[in-house]
Write a protein that holds these residues in place. Structure first.
Motif, PDB file in Angstrom:
ATOM      1  N   MET A   1       0.746  -1.181   0.147  1.00  0.00           N
ATOM      2  CA  MET A   1       0.126   0.029   0.071  1.00  0.00           C
ATOM      3  C   MET A   1       0.873   1.073  -0.121  1.00  0.00           C
ATOM      4  SD  MET A   1      -3.291   0.117   2.470  1.00  0.00           S
ATOM      5  CE  MET A   1      -3.493  -1.516   2.512  1.00  0.00           C
ATOM      6  N   LYS A  12      -9.372   5.219   0.907  1.00  0.00           N
ATOM      7  CA  LYS A  12      -8.799   3.897   0.497  1.00  0.00           C
ATOM      8  C   LYS A  12      -9.670   3.196  -0.318  1.00  0.00           C
ATOM      9  CE  LYS A  12      -7.543   2.928   5.318  1.00  0.00           C
ATOM     10  NZ  LYS A  12      -7.792   2.438   6.460  1.00  0.00           N
ATOM     11  N   PHE A  16      -8.507   2.131  -4.085  1.00  0.00           N
ATOM     12  CA  PHE A  16      -8.426   0.893  -4.716  1.00  0.00           C
ATOM     13  C   PHE A  16      -9.088   0.692  -5.987  1.00  0.00           C
ATOM     14  CE2 PHE A  16     -10.890  -3.206  -4.988  1.00  0.00           C
ATOM     15  CZ  PHE A  16     -10.020  -4.163  -4.443  1.00  0.00           C
ATOM     16  N   TYR A  42      -0.693  -4.392  -3.045  1.00  0.00           N
ATOM     17  CA  TYR A  42      -1.821  -4.624  -2.094  1.00  0.00           C
ATOM     18  C   TYR A  42      -1.583  -5.881  -1.473  1.00  0.00           C
ATOM     19  CZ  TYR A  42      -4.500  -0.834  -4.051  1.00  0.00           C
ATOM     20  OH  TYR A  42      -5.044   0.435  -4.149  1.00  0.00           O
ATOM     21  N   ASN A  43      -2.244  -6.279  -0.341  1.00  0.00           N
ATOM     22  CA  ASN A  43      -2.114  -7.641   0.131  1.00  0.00           C
ATOM     23  C   ASN A  43      -2.900  -8.649  -0.394  1.00  0.00           C
ATOM     24  OD1 ASN A  43      -4.772  -7.490   1.345  1.00  0.00           O
ATOM     25  ND2 ASN A  43      -4.048  -6.034   2.930  1.00  0.00           N
ATOM     26  N   VAL A  45      -5.514 -10.285   0.390  1.00  0.00           N
ATOM     27  CA  VAL A  45      -6.785 -10.460   0.251  1.00  0.00           C
ATOM     28  C   VAL A  45      -7.430  -9.363  -0.808  1.00  0.00           C
ATOM     29  CG1 VAL A  45      -9.077  -9.674   1.757  1.00  0.00           C
ATOM     30  CG2 VAL A  45      -6.932 -10.870   2.818  1.00  0.00           C
ATOM     31  N   ASP A  46      -6.658  -8.338  -0.998  1.00  0.00           N
ATOM     32  CA  ASP A  46      -6.886  -7.315  -1.810  1.00  0.00           C
ATOM     33  C   ASP A  46      -6.795  -7.718  -3.207  1.00  0.00           C
ATOM     34  OD1 ASP A  46      -8.239  -5.349  -0.140  1.00  0.00           O
ATOM     35  OD2 ASP A  46      -6.023  -4.506   0.409  1.00  0.00           O
ATOM     36  N   ASP A  49      -9.392  -9.953  -4.572  1.00  0.00           N
ATOM     37  CA  ASP A  49     -10.567  -9.045  -4.674  1.00  0.00           C
ATOM     38  C   ASP A  49     -10.518  -8.564  -5.913  1.00  0.00           C
ATOM     39  OD1 ASP A  49     -11.964  -9.409  -2.492  1.00  0.00           O
ATOM     40  OD2 ASP A  49     -12.046  -7.147  -2.098  1.00  0.00           O
ATOM     41  N   ASP A  53     -12.463  -9.243  -9.717  1.00  0.00           N
ATOM     42  CA  ASP A  53     -13.285  -7.941 -10.630  1.00  0.00           C
ATOM     43  C   ASP A  53     -12.758  -8.033 -12.081  1.00  0.00           C
ATOM     44  OD1 ASP A  53     -14.814  -6.992  -8.537  1.00  0.00           O
ATOM     45  OD2 ASP A  53     -13.418  -5.630  -7.906  1.00  0.00           O
ATOM     46  N   GLU A  56     -14.307 -10.832 -13.882  1.00  0.00           N
ATOM     47  CA  GLU A  56     -15.776 -10.419 -14.394  1.00  0.00           C
ATOM     48  C   GLU A  56     -15.694  -9.444 -15.619  1.00  0.00           C
ATOM     49  OE1 GLU A  56     -18.795  -8.418 -11.836  1.00  0.00           O
ATOM     50  OE2 GLU A  56     -18.187 -10.140 -10.681  1.00  0.00           O
ATOM     51  N   GLU A 289     -23.395 -17.019  -5.135  1.00  0.00           N
ATOM     52  CA  GLU A 289     -23.932 -15.583  -5.170  1.00  0.00           C
ATOM     53  C   GLU A 289     -25.127 -15.054  -6.302  1.00  0.00           C
ATOM     54  OE1 GLU A 289     -20.567 -13.078  -5.585  1.00  0.00           O
ATOM     55  OE2 GLU A 289     -19.302 -14.047  -3.992  1.00  0.00           O
ATOM     56  N   TYR A 290     -25.569 -14.138  -5.837  1.00  0.00           N
ATOM     57  CA  TYR A 290     -26.814 -13.702  -6.542  1.00  0.00           C
ATOM     58  C   TYR A 290     -26.759 -13.619  -7.982  1.00  0.00           C
ATOM     59  CZ  TYR A 290     -30.441 -10.799  -8.394  1.00  0.00           C
ATOM     60  OH  TYR A 290     -31.385 -10.002  -9.247  1.00  0.00           O
ATOM     61  N   LEU A 291     -25.724 -12.997  -8.466  1.00  0.00           N
ATOM     62  CA  LEU A 291     -25.332 -12.944 -10.120  1.00  0.00           C
ATOM     63  C   LEU A 291     -25.011 -14.348 -10.559  1.00  0.00           C
ATOM     64  CD1 LEU A 291     -23.531  -9.348  -9.966  1.00  0.00           C
ATOM     65  CD2 LEU A 291     -25.914 -10.133 -11.007  1.00  0.00           C
ATOM     66  N   ASP A 292     -24.386 -15.255  -9.851  1.00  0.00           N
ATOM     67  CA  ASP A 292     -23.949 -16.268 -10.432  1.00  0.00           C
ATOM     68  C   ASP A 292     -24.919 -17.565 -10.508  1.00  0.00           C
ATOM     69  OD1 ASP A 292     -21.448 -15.332 -10.437  1.00  0.00           O
ATOM     70  OD2 ASP A 292     -20.788 -16.304  -8.670  1.00  0.00           O
ATOM     71  N   MET A 293     -26.323 -17.231 -10.063  1.00  0.00           N
ATOM     72  CA  MET A 293     -27.210 -18.182  -9.936  1.00  0.00           C
ATOM     73  C   MET A 293     -28.124 -18.095 -11.145  1.00  0.00           C
ATOM     74  SD  MET A 293     -29.837 -18.905  -6.900  1.00  0.00           S
ATOM     75  CE  MET A 293     -28.757 -18.907  -5.400  1.00  0.00           C
TER      76      MET A 293
ATOM     77  N   ASP B 220       3.148  -3.522   5.198  1.00  0.00           N
ATOM     78  CA  ASP B 220       1.797  -3.215   4.448  1.00  0.00           C
ATOM     79  C   ASP B 220       0.528  -3.470   5.155  1.00  0.00           C
ATOM     80  OD1 ASP B 220       2.296  -5.926   4.286  1.00  0.00           O
ATOM     81  OD2 ASP B 220       1.550  -6.165   2.079  1.00  0.00           O
ATOM     82  N   GLU B 363     -21.613  -8.810  -2.522  1.00  0.00           N
ATOM     83  CA  GLU B 363     -21.865  -9.819  -3.499  1.00  0.00           C
ATOM     84  C   GLU B 363     -22.437  -8.935  -4.925  1.00  0.00           C
ATOM     85  OE1 GLU B 363     -24.028 -13.458  -2.689  1.00  0.00           O
ATOM     86  OE2 GLU B 363     -22.554 -14.044  -1.431  1.00  0.00           O
ATOM     87  N   LYS B 375     -31.611  -9.893 -14.944  1.00  0.00           N
ATOM     88  CA  LYS B 375     -31.682 -11.067 -14.272  1.00  0.00           C
ATOM     89  C   LYS B 375     -33.139 -11.216 -13.639  1.00  0.00           C
ATOM     90  CE  LYS B 375     -28.554 -13.756 -12.483  1.00  0.00           C
ATOM     91  NZ  LYS B 375     -27.974 -14.858 -13.148  1.00  0.00           N
TER      92      LYS B 375
END
Lengths: 470, 470
Positions: A1, A12, A16, A42-43, A45-46, A49, A53, A56, A289-293, B220, B363, B375
């Motif tokens: 960071m 922040k 991101f 970034y670490n 987890v980020d 994430d 994205d 997608e 997840e909602y969009l994946d269903m 970080d 999500e 959807k």
């Protein structure tokens, strides 16, 4: 960071998003090294994430390229934070050697999670290359029932003997600590495999070097059984707030530990299931997840309550038609029907929501049923009176209807509110008593019943007050 | 805990309840020592639970007696697990000396929590007896805005210098570890008060004695600002799954840490607030348990939405009355009105529930709005067709109504479901966009709108299909 000194959360997040945008732009122009260097600020987890994205936005290919460019130790961490679908996609796209590396480095419980998601042929390929001892352990773990404590636990813990001194224990931890899921709680045995006690690293660090572990260990520790359901596991974690809880088999032999981070997801899924059930959506066995269903699965989850409601609403309609005599004489009553039905549904749902949540966080207990009813009775009288007065005045003064019609609505309103609140307070408790999820007793169920009852109460009151024979 | 070897959760709970019953019986016959000994077989969390139940059953007096008979170190732990109200009751009933002891031994952040709950005169009395340095610190902490990171943090952490060796650091931790909230993450400075890095106890334990802290520390790290809102704090904890996160001021000076157990309650309260709002109950600023809340406050929390719904339902009634021509000619339509309104409300609530929850667990993102609408459009067409066919057949075959009436309901049904699903998908996202809590866009709001729109759609369709002039 980046080293920004006064950075609040919004800034922040903005940074991101901005960096994510840059990385996507780099990838689109195939400036992979620039993308990687920015990502590495970034670490893990980020980074996970961001990869989600990116996947997608511009698809799996570029994600696989950038994933392979990460330093190996980083890529393992990032991999463990990716959702199951993305893990499968990446495993299918990278080489066997890369898979072997990731599998070797992943924590044991993460490995089990990945293997559960992967297609059987890939699992076989991975297991072929796993050392025999570990393969045996993996197969054992894959056999615990889904949603059991056994399926959540990891065998990577520090196990001490009660005869060790603190200095010996610390030396042992130094040696083994790298491969353990946590070193902050250590598990103490006496020769055999039975769990005798637990000791925290904190206690070890503070104690004298020559103290025996048997003197430091706690014997009134909390533990779980391999077959405990994950809901019970979540309850125990929420209650005690521990970082890790040991899991034993029926002979009280220590077989693994569950750490807090692994149960967090379970807790979140349970809450999601509760909220969705309260909103009339039946969850799937496995959370998606909602969009994946898919559209079909969305429809399948929502139709049961809708069809149930259709049937009860038709019954309500039939009941209303029984009062045709009243309605055709005073057609204006039709306009007040939604008011009574809607108020019944809402006021009942309010009570049910409070009780369902109260039951789930242990603020309300089954033995409190009379206290709940007494509370709801008084609340409903108070609310009923306020709503009645409000409605009476509106009907007489604004709508210019007769006082008799105003009185009909006002009287019916108090009865409907009392009925709905008592029903909303009682149904979730009754459900829990007979072993049904209280969350099923929210909106759809409550409003089905109150719709029927409210309309009958209203039209029956009307026939009495207005003196119309049924 | 007794040494039972195969103990599943249910048996554990049963044993808890049985022992609780025994303890209450002992207390009622004033067999205090027996009560205490049985109580002491449990850990502090369980003892606190039992004291709560005892207080509810037989009042505060006996609880104070048994509380005073606990070993001092146990009593402090138990005290920290009791709810605020009970803490206040106990403090008011025990002697100043006992209060001083408890206050001295409590962790700093628990102390702040207790002081925030106590009446001012008792706070003054306690602060009088607190050493000057700590009093200054307490006053400073009491001044952070409620719900800020500053109000959640504790100053009891291990602070290392980057020039220390691992051996020096471990010696320091051994000395200071007893008074620290956690020793598992240590915070590294370089001379001044600025936070330079964090290092885990695990890394220290595994490393060689002569390694410098500056080589081990991570730079970080994730951190929070004292003024961050507790919702943001909870988000960060949920995202990263860390045990503790450092809190810095605007000059990036380390002022405290927040540990996981302290944020758990905040997360649970946020979820409760969300669920209650979705059920049409407006929460209070300060969370109070269902049974502890007065009837007036319950009514006050529930009336806003009920009055709002009353107004919108009256508007719906007025709209329905505009179609008097249709209704009085075909009075049987009145019976199908609840069906359309109810289906609209339920199907809209389903979509809204999924989106509200999706937004809250990240999500679903604001930028997904078109994907959500696409959807919901497809799901609603599928569900609309199923419900339409079901209803048409029931109306024609079971109710023996004309095909025209069946067609009216079927056509209106598809339009209503589509409208409600799109509305339910969109409203929570629109709310979030303009900074309103999406949870407010559940049942009451959605069904208010769908009630109005559904009845108009239905009656308008009826006038068209049945050829009745409005």
């Amino acid at each position: 960071m980046a080293e920004v000194e006064t950075l609040d959360m919004d800034t922040k997040n903005q940074q991101f998003e901005r960096d994510l945008g840059k990385i996507i732009a780099f990838l689109e122009t195939s400036a992979y090294f620039k993308a990687r260097d920015l990502l590495l600020e970034y670490n893990a987890v980020d980074i996970a994430d961001m990869l989600e994205d990116i996947l997608e936005d511009i698809g799996i290919e570029k994600v696989v390229i950038i994933f392979r460019m990460l330093p190996k130790d980083v890529s393992v961490d990032v991999f463990s934070y990716l959702p199951g679908d993305d893990q499968v996609n990446i495993v299918q796209a990278i080489t066997d050697r890369e898979i072997s590396y990731i599998m070797k480095e992943l924590d044991f419980d993460d490995k089990i999670d990945v293997l559960e998601e992967l297609p059987a042929n890939i699992v076989d390929k991975i297991l072929e290359k796993t050392p025999r001892e570990e393969r045996k352990l993996i197969n054992e773990f894959l056999n615990y029932p889904e949603d059991s404590a056994g399926s959540l636990m990891t065998p990577e813990y520090i196990s001490l003997q009660d005869t060790m001194t603190v200095a010996e224990a610390m030396a042992y931890i130094k040696k083994e600590g790298m491969d353990s899921e946590t070193v902050y709680t250590c598990y103490v045995k006496h020769g055999g495999r039975k769990l005798e006690g637990v000791v925290s690293l904190r206690a070890l660090v503070i104690a004298d070097d020559n103290t025996k572990i048997s003197e430091l260990m706690e014997t009134d520790y909390v533990y779980l059984n391999v077959m405990d359901d994950q809901e019970e596991v979540a309850e125990v974690f929420k209650k005690y707030g521990f970082l890790a809880i040991p899991v034993v088999d029926n002979e009280h032999r220590l077989v693994g530990i569950i750490t807090f981070d692994d149960i967090m997801e379970v807790i979140e899924e349970e809450i999601t299931e509760d909220i969705e059930r309260m909103g009339g959506v039946m969850g799937d066995d496995e959370h998606k997840e909602y969009l994946d269903m898919s559209v079909f699965r969305h429809a399948k989850n929502r139709l049961p309550w809708l069809l149930f409601m259709t049937v009860t609403l038709m019954i309500t309609g039939t009941l209303i038609n029984q009062f045709e005599a009243v309605l055709s004489q005073v057609i204006v009553l039709v306009g007040y029907l939604p008011l009574l039905m809607g108020t019944g549904g809402n006021t009942g749902t309010q009570a049910a929501t409070l009780i369902i949540r109260g039951l789930s966080v242990d603020e309300v207990d089954l033995k409190d049923v009379l206290k709940v009813l007494w509370k709801e009775l008084r609340v409903s009288i108070l609310i009923g009176i306020v709503l009645s007065i409000f409605n009476f005045l509106k009907i007489v003064l604004v709508d210019q209807q007769s006082a008799a019609i105003g009185l009909t609505v006002a009287i019916a309103m108090i009865i409907v509110v009392m009925f709905a609140k008592l029903l909303g307070g009682m149904l979730p408790m009754a459900a829990k008593k007979i072993g049904v999820d209280p969350a099923l007793m929210a909106t759809p169920m409550i409003s089905s019943i109150t719709d029927m009852v409210s309309s009958v109460i209203f039209l029956f009151t009307a026939s009495l007050v207005l003196g119309i024979a049924l």
